[in-house]
Scaffold this motif. Structure first.
Motif, PDB file in Angstrom:
ATOM      1  N   PRO A   9       0.809  -1.446   0.214  1.00 30.56           N
ATOM      2  CA  PRO A   9       0.024   0.066  -0.194  1.00 30.56           C
ATOM      3  C   PRO A   9       0.833   1.381   0.142  1.00 30.56           C
ATOM      4  O   PRO A   9       0.305   2.435  -0.103  1.00 30.56           O
ATOM      5  CB  PRO A   9      -0.836  -0.025   1.139  1.00 30.56           C
ATOM      6  N   TYR A  10       2.000   1.078   0.325  1.00 33.30           N
ATOM      7  CA  TYR A  10       3.074   2.596   0.597  1.00 33.30           C
ATOM      8  C   TYR A  10       3.770   2.647  -0.999  1.00 33.30           C
ATOM      9  O   TYR A  10       4.699   1.658  -1.385  1.00 33.30           O
ATOM     10  CB  TYR A  10       3.855   2.349   1.415  1.00 33.30           C
ATOM     11  N   TRP A  11       3.546   3.889  -1.442  1.00 33.88           N
ATOM     12  CA  TRP A  11       4.322   4.060  -2.920  1.00 33.88           C
ATOM     13  C   TRP A  11       5.079   5.453  -2.654  1.00 33.88           C
ATOM     14  O   TRP A  11       4.756   6.406  -1.970  1.00 33.88           O
ATOM     15  CB  TRP A  11       3.335   4.375  -3.774  1.00 33.88           C
ATOM     16  N   GLY A  12       6.163   5.421  -3.343  1.00 34.91           N
ATOM     17  CA  GLY A  12       7.021   6.545  -3.475  1.00 34.91           C
ATOM     18  C   GLY A  12       6.428   7.408  -4.533  1.00 34.91           C
ATOM     19  O   GLY A  12       5.408   6.804  -5.387  1.00 34.91           O
ATOM     20  N   GLN A  13       6.944   8.685  -4.749  1.00 41.28           N
ATOM     21  CA  GLN A  13       6.000   9.591  -5.850  1.00 41.28           C
ATOM     22  C   GLN A  13       6.727   9.162  -7.162  1.00 41.28           C
ATOM     23  O   GLN A  13       6.085   9.901  -8.207  1.00 41.28           O
ATOM     24  CB  GLN A  13       6.192  10.948  -5.568  1.00 41.28           C
ATOM     25  N   GLY A  14       7.586   8.232  -7.399  1.00 39.90           N
ATOM     26  CA  GLY A  14       8.105   8.069  -8.852  1.00 39.90           C
ATOM     27  C   GLY A  14       9.180   8.931  -9.292  1.00 39.90           C
ATOM     28  O   GLY A  14       9.121  10.124  -8.762  1.00 39.90           O
ATOM     29  N   THR A  15      10.176   8.628  -9.915  1.00 39.34           N
ATOM     30  CA  THR A  15      11.381   9.143 -10.335  1.00 39.34           C
ATOM     31  C   THR A  15      11.678   8.699 -11.952  1.00 39.34           C
ATOM     32  O   THR A  15      11.626   7.571 -12.079  1.00 39.34           O
ATOM     33  CB  THR A  15      12.503   8.983  -9.592  1.00 39.34           C
TER      34      THR A  15
END
Length: 119
Positions: A107-113
């Motif tokens: 359920p936990y995601w970073g914002q993307g790079t």
């Protein structure tokens, strides 16, 4: 609970990048860690996954095997994806992920790079 990703950029084919994802609010040792990517016009796909600290299970997609390595740095509470021998087809937005089940997006995601590999 936050994941802050960094390390993306533009690199030539054959080059290397290291993606990092700093976690706050929890310990990365307590979760299954993973990296996913999504290229333009394509669905998000799993790149690599590793079990909780002490769990030796690991998964790496065939398309990046022997080129990408997932790891965690408990002292910095950070997920890492070392990417070597990059190819233009590796161009995508990369996301870090934390969860409870191996091979399942949590359920936990970073914002993307963004990673862009030029030919």
């Amino acid at each position: 609970v936050q994941l802050q990703a960094s390390g993306g950029g533009l690199v030539q084919s054959g080059g290397s990048l290291t993606l990092s994802c700093a976690a706050s609010g929890f310990s990365v040792d307590d979760y299954v860690i993973g990296w996913f990517r999504q290229a333009p016009g394509k669905e998000r796909e799993a790149v690599s996954c590793q079990g909780r600290s002490g769990d030796r299970r690991a998964y790496t997609a065939d398309s990046v095997k022997d080129r990408f390595t997932i790891s965690r740095d408990a002292t910095k509470n950070t997920l890492i994806l070392q990417m070597n021998s990059l190819k233009p087809e590796d161009t995508a937005v990369y996301y870090c992920n934390l969860g409870d089940y191996f091979l399942q997006a949590g359920p936990y995601w970073g914002q993307g790079t963004q990673v862009t590999v030029s030919s």
